[in-house]
Design an enzyme around this catalytic site. Structure first.
Site, PDB file in Angstrom:
ATOM      1  CD  GLU A 131      -3.297  -0.444   0.802  1.00 17.35           C
ATOM      2  OE1 GLU A 131      -3.942   0.548   0.082  1.00 17.35           O
ATOM      3  OE2 GLU A 131      -3.486  -2.033  -0.838  1.00 17.35           O
ATOM      4  CE1 TYR A 153      -2.081  -1.463   7.076  1.00 17.67           C
ATOM      5  CE2 TYR A 153      -2.005  -0.800   4.949  1.00 17.67           C
ATOM      6  CZ  TYR A 153      -2.203  -1.225   5.779  1.00 17.67           C
ATOM      7  OH  TYR A 153      -1.302  -2.982   6.214  1.00 17.67           O
ATOM      8  CE  LYS A 157       1.016  -1.664   8.586  1.00 24.39           C
ATOM      9  NZ  LYS A 157       1.340  -2.668   9.238  1.00 24.39           N
TER      10      LYS A 157
HETATM   11  P1  NAP Z   1      -5.038  -8.805  10.598  1.00 25.49           P
HETATM   12  O1  NAP Z   1      -5.214 -10.037  10.505  1.00 25.49           O
HETATM   13  O2  NAP Z   1      -5.324  -8.651  10.784  1.00 25.49           O
HETATM   14  O3  NAP Z   1      -4.107  -9.170  12.074  1.00 25.49           O
HETATM   15  C1  NAP Z   1      -4.048  -7.897  12.831  1.00 25.49           C
HETATM   16  C2  NAP Z   1      -3.233  -7.754  14.535  1.00 25.49           C
HETATM   17  O4  NAP Z   1      -3.025  -6.819  14.699  1.00 25.49           O
HETATM   18  C3  NAP Z   1      -4.380  -9.002  14.925  1.00 25.49           C
HETATM   19  O5  NAP Z   1      -3.226  -9.708  15.705  1.00 25.49           O
HETATM   20  C4  NAP Z   1      -4.747  -7.653  16.377  1.00 25.49           C
HETATM   21  O6  NAP Z   1      -4.989  -8.667  17.197  1.00 25.49           O
HETATM   22  C5  NAP Z   1      -2.880  -7.090  16.034  1.00 25.49           C
HETATM   23  N1  NAP Z   1      -3.756  -5.677  16.371  1.00 25.49           N
HETATM   24  C6  NAP Z   1      -4.531  -4.688  15.900  1.00 25.49           C
HETATM   25  N2  NAP Z   1      -4.482  -3.616  16.739  1.00 25.49           N
HETATM   26  C7  NAP Z   1      -3.788  -3.822  17.389  1.00 25.49           C
HETATM   27  C8  NAP Z   1      -2.919  -3.215  19.161  1.00 25.49           C
HETATM   28  N3  NAP Z   1      -3.577  -1.707  19.519  1.00 25.49           N
HETATM   29  N4  NAP Z   1      -2.561  -3.883  19.950  1.00 25.49           N
HETATM   30  C9  NAP Z   1      -2.588  -5.096  19.674  1.00 25.49           C
HETATM   31  N5  NAP Z   1      -3.023  -5.873  19.384  1.00 25.49           N
HETATM   32  C10 NAP Z   1      -3.156  -4.945  17.894  1.00 25.49           C
HETATM   33  O7  NAP Z   1      -3.264  -8.806   9.721  1.00 25.49           O
HETATM   34  P2  NAP Z   1      -3.137  -9.437   8.386  1.00 25.49           P
HETATM   35  O8  NAP Z   1      -2.963 -10.226   7.371  1.00 25.49           O
HETATM   36  O9  NAP Z   1      -2.475 -11.033   9.781  1.00 25.49           O
HETATM   37  O10 NAP Z   1      -1.143  -8.378   8.637  1.00 25.49           O
HETATM   38  C11 NAP Z   1      -0.749  -8.855   9.534  1.00 25.49           C
HETATM   39  C12 NAP Z   1       0.890  -7.691   9.119  1.00 25.49           C
HETATM   40  O11 NAP Z   1       1.095  -7.321   8.312  1.00 25.49           O
HETATM   41  C13 NAP Z   1      -0.324  -6.204   9.248  1.00 25.49           C
HETATM   42  O12 NAP Z   1       0.574  -5.198  10.095  1.00 25.49           O
HETATM   43  C14 NAP Z   1      -0.523  -5.720   8.298  1.00 25.49           C
HETATM   44  O13 NAP Z   1      -0.902  -4.320   8.241  1.00 25.49           O
HETATM   45  C15 NAP Z   1       0.043  -5.636   7.265  1.00 25.49           C
HETATM   46  N6  NAP Z   1       0.140  -5.985   6.289  1.00 25.49           N
HETATM   47  C16 NAP Z   1      -0.700  -7.573   4.904  1.00 25.49           C
HETATM   48  C17 NAP Z   1      -0.667  -7.356   4.091  1.00 25.49           C
HETATM   49  C18 NAP Z   1      -1.838  -9.210   3.412  1.00 25.49           C
HETATM   50  O14 NAP Z   1      -2.057  -8.428   1.995  1.00 25.49           O
HETATM   51  N7  NAP Z   1      -2.555  -9.342   4.894  1.00 25.49           N
HETATM   52  C19 NAP Z   1       0.177  -7.157   3.097  1.00 25.49           C
HETATM   53  C20 NAP Z   1       1.190  -6.434   3.553  1.00 25.49           C
HETATM   54  C21 NAP Z   1       1.027  -6.268   5.027  1.00 25.49           C
HETATM   55  P3  NAP Z   1      -6.853  -9.253  17.459  1.00 25.49           P
HETATM   56  O15 NAP Z   1      -6.671 -10.002  16.859  1.00 25.49           O
HETATM   57  O16 NAP Z   1      -6.907  -8.781  19.271  1.00 25.49           O
HETATM   58  O17 NAP Z   1      -7.705  -8.024  16.030  1.00 25.49           O
HETATM   59  O1  G4F Z   2      -9.175  -6.819   0.291  1.00 18.40           O
HETATM   60  P1  G4F Z   2      -8.742  -5.715   0.188  1.00 18.40           P
HETATM   61  O2  G4F Z   2      -9.664  -4.817   1.452  1.00 18.40           O
HETATM   62  O3  G4F Z   2      -7.083  -5.199   0.448  1.00 18.40           O
HETATM   63  P2  G4F Z   2      -6.144  -3.874   0.328  1.00 18.40           P
HETATM   64  O4  G4F Z   2      -7.325  -2.777   0.083  1.00 18.40           O
HETATM   65  O5  G4F Z   2      -5.570  -4.224  -1.033  1.00 18.40           O
HETATM   66  O6  G4F Z   2      -5.115  -3.775   1.950  1.00 18.40           O
HETATM   67  C1  G4F Z   2      -5.000  -5.721   2.391  1.00 18.40           C
HETATM   68  O7  G4F Z   2      -3.759  -5.365   1.541  1.00 18.40           O
HETATM   69  C2  G4F Z   2      -2.484  -4.881   1.774  1.00 18.40           C
HETATM   70  C3  G4F Z   2      -1.260  -4.833   1.172  1.00 18.40           C
HETATM   71  O8  G4F Z   2      -1.774  -4.288  -0.573  1.00 18.40           O
HETATM   72  C4  G4F Z   2      -2.682  -4.873   3.330  1.00 18.40           C
HETATM   73  F1  G4F Z   2      -1.482  -3.605   3.686  1.00 18.40           F
HETATM   74  C5  G4F Z   2      -3.991  -4.059   3.802  1.00 18.40           C
HETATM   75  O9  G4F Z   2      -3.250  -4.751   5.278  1.00 18.40           O
HETATM   76  C6  G4F Z   2      -4.660  -5.345   4.181  1.00 18.40           C
HETATM   77  O10 G4F Z   2      -4.177  -6.445   4.490  1.00 18.40           O
HETATM   78  O11 G4F Z   2      -9.409  -4.819  -0.811  1.00 18.40           O
HETATM   79  C7  G4F Z   2      -8.522  -4.416  -2.328  1.00 18.40           C
HETATM   80  C8  G4F Z   2      -9.543  -4.670  -3.232  1.00 18.40           C
HETATM   81  C9  G4F Z   2      -8.999  -2.922  -3.074  1.00 18.40           C
HETATM   82  O12 G4F Z   2      -9.016  -1.932  -4.374  1.00 18.40           O
HETATM   83  C10 G4F Z   2     -10.899  -2.542  -2.349  1.00 18.40           C
HETATM   84  O13 G4F Z   2     -11.165  -1.531  -3.194  1.00 18.40           O
HETATM   85  O14 G4F Z   2     -10.551  -5.292  -2.844  1.00 18.40           O
HETATM   86  C11 G4F Z   2     -11.791  -4.040  -3.628  1.00 18.40           C
HETATM   87  N1  G4F Z   2     -13.026  -4.326  -3.670  1.00 18.40           N
HETATM   88  C12 G4F Z   2     -14.027  -4.207  -4.666  1.00 18.40           C
HETATM   89  N2  G4F Z   2     -14.844  -4.174  -3.344  1.00 18.40           N
HETATM   90  C13 G4F Z   2     -12.930  -4.486  -1.839  1.00 18.40           C
HETATM   91  C14 G4F Z   2     -14.749  -4.159  -2.009  1.00 18.40           C
HETATM   92  N3  G4F Z   2     -12.648  -4.421  -0.768  1.00 18.40           N
HETATM   93  C15 G4F Z   2     -13.035  -5.065   0.169  1.00 18.40           C
HETATM   94  N4  G4F Z   2     -12.527  -4.508   1.329  1.00 18.40           N
HETATM   95  N5  G4F Z   2     -14.964  -5.094   0.324  1.00 18.40           N
HETATM   96  C16 G4F Z   2     -15.903  -5.297  -1.339  1.00 18.40           C
HETATM   97  O15 G4F Z   2     -16.356  -5.386  -1.252  1.00 18.40           O
END
Ligand code: NAP
Ligand code: G4F
Length: 369
Positions: A131, A153, A157
């Site tokens: 992002e 967000y 980050k």
């Molecule tokens: P996720 O499923 O949303 O998990 C987020 C975690 O952060 C949960 O364990 C949540 O706890 C914890 N958290 C949120 N606020 C907190 C607080 N104030 N104090 C302590 N813990 C807190 O996210 P994820 O997909 O596993 O992603 C992990 C990390 O990678 C995140 O930093 C995300 O931004 C980053 N990231 C994700 C993606 C992706 O595609 N998944 C890509 C790039 C970067 P609760 O369960 O209590 O809510």
């Molecule tokens: O699945 P999304 O909500 O993920 P997004 O915004 O890419 O963010 C995720 O990936 C990031 C890495 O690039 C992480 F940093 C972040 O923490 C998170 O894990 O949306 C993906 C795309 C967006 O463009 C959104 O506009 O899908 C589009 N979209 C279309 N319809 C939707 C929807 N997204 C969501 N959540 N819900 C919809 O109904």
């Protein structure tokens, strides 16, 4: 030999749960941060609780004292800072909280390490994100592509990314960012687009939901499998020098393509017609009750004030320097794994007659985004 002790913030999340499994299998002592909640958010790690090397502690990313005390108590050799308010759309509604956790939270972790004089013995991984590229200035994106964050967000980050780099340069700390592109799984939160789609496809196929409402279908993402990505977090911290890495598959698909394939795996063939808010996905093959029905619609509720629409990562550096294989799970396999899981889940819920919080219905009505 010194014991490897990992502290994971965000242990209850998608990535935290896979990373815990990965590190436990490598013989690590794993400590995770949980926060108090009125409902049980430990579903993803329930199977790990009770293992002798797995420990949970209450702390919060917004509470520096809790982090200082915990780092002092655990004396970690590696910290994986995964905790975040990770939903981009939610960050428009709660920008200050997002900044507190996702930006200042990173600083708090770094300062907790310094306060406990562990800066020479503890390596830190920061969960940075694609992002950061936001309103992209180059396609595909690599470690040298300029950042242009495009949501509260992403701006939070960006601070996390730079403060990690600053502490690396100012205090010679081993802290690095993995710039991870979207990674999904059967443990993905239900309001991210992929999981929302796979759950809806399963529910529609089972006759439990009428229609799936989505936002921007044209949005493009580089989607990988979360289980493959946690290995990279570890590899980044084992690298000789502290460096930042792009982690991605190098393959891009649209939300529409994801939807089309997910429904196919659920036994439903869709035909997309119309444009923008008027686009629909109509069932042209599948069970008799569904043929001719509009199963996918577009709703403005899921549009974002600014949307990131063209993420495509170049994993060349991770491949060459970490020896990581970006293609171990294909896009097709990822979608199939998620749909297969959700079809079984929907079936099990139905058989058990479970009265589950009807999140899908709330999503459908736009009450939850
Ligand atoms: P996720 O499923 O949303 O998990 C987020 C975690 O952060 C949960 O364990 C949540 O706890 C914890 N958290 C949120 N606020 C907190 C607080 N104030 N104090 C302590 N813990 C807190 O996210 P994820 O997909 O596993 O992603 C992990 C990390 O990678 C995140 O930093 C995300 O931004 C980053 N990231 C994700 C993606 C992706 O595609 N998944 C890509 C790039 C970067 P609760 O369960 O209590 O809510
Ligand atoms: O699945 P999304 O909500 O993920 P997004 O915004 O890419 O963010 C995720 O990936 C990031 C890495 O690039 C992480 F940093 C972040 O923490 C998170 O894990 O949306 C993906 C795309 C967006 O463009 C959104 O506009 O899908 C589009 N979209 C279309 N319809 C939707 C929807 N997204 C969501 N959540 N819900 C919809 O109904």
């Amino acid at each position: 030999m010194n014991k490897n002790i990992a502290l994971i913030t965000g242990v209850t999340g998608q990535d935290g749960s896979y990373l815990s499994e990965f590190l436990l299998a490598k013989g690590y002592e794993v400590h995770g941060i949980i926060r108090r909640s009125s409902v049980d958010y430990r579903e993803r790690i329930a199977h790990l609780e009770g293992q002798p090397n797995f420990h949970l502690h209450y702390a919060d990313m917004t509470d520096s004292m809790s982090l200082v005390k915990l780092v002092g108590k655990v004396q970690p050799t590696e910290i994986y800072n995964l905790a975040a308010q990770s939903h981009v759309q939610v960050s428009f509604d709660a920008p200050e909280f997002t900044a507190d956790v996702d930006a200042t939270g990173v600083l708090r972790v770094l300062e907790a390490v310094r306060t406990n004089h562990l800066e020479k013995t503890c390596r830190i991984y920061q969960a940075s994100t694609s992002e950061l590229y936001g309103k992209v200035e180059e396609v595909p994106q690599n470690e040298k592509t300029p950042f242009h964050p495009y949501s509260p967000y992403a701006v939070a980050k960006l601070y996390g990314f730079w403060i990690i780099k600053e502490y690396r340069e100012a205090y010679d700390m081993f802290c690095c960012s993995g710039i991870l592109f979207n990674h999904e799984s059967e443990r993905r939160g239900e309001t991210f687009v992929t999981r929302k789609i796979t759950l809806a496809a399963a529910r529609i196929a089972a006759g439990l939901q009428d229609c799936l409402y989505l936002g921007n279908l044209d949005s493009l993402r580089d989607w990988g499998y979360a289980k493959d990505y946690v290995e990279c977090m570890w590899l980044i911290l084992q690298h000789e020098t502290p460096e930042d890495f792009v982690i991605a598959t190098g393959v891009q698909h649209s939300v529409r393509e994801f939807t089309d394939l997910a429904f196919r795996y659920a036994g439903i063939k869709l035909e997309f017609k119309g444009e923008g808010l008027h686009e629909t996905g109509v069932c042209v093959d599948g069970s008799a009750e569904l043929i001719g029905k509009t199963l996918v619609r577009v709703s403005e509720d899921f549009y974002r004030p600014t949307d990131v629409v063209n993420l495509w990562g170049d994993p060349t550096k991770a491949k060459a320097e970490l020896g990581w294989n970006p293609q171990s799970t294909s896009f097709e396999d990822l979608v199939r794994i998620m749909v297969t899981h959700d079809m079984a889940k929907v079936k099990a819920d139905k058989v058990a007659g479970e009265v589950r919080t009807n999140l899908a219905e709330y999503l459908e009505k736009g009450i939850v985004k």
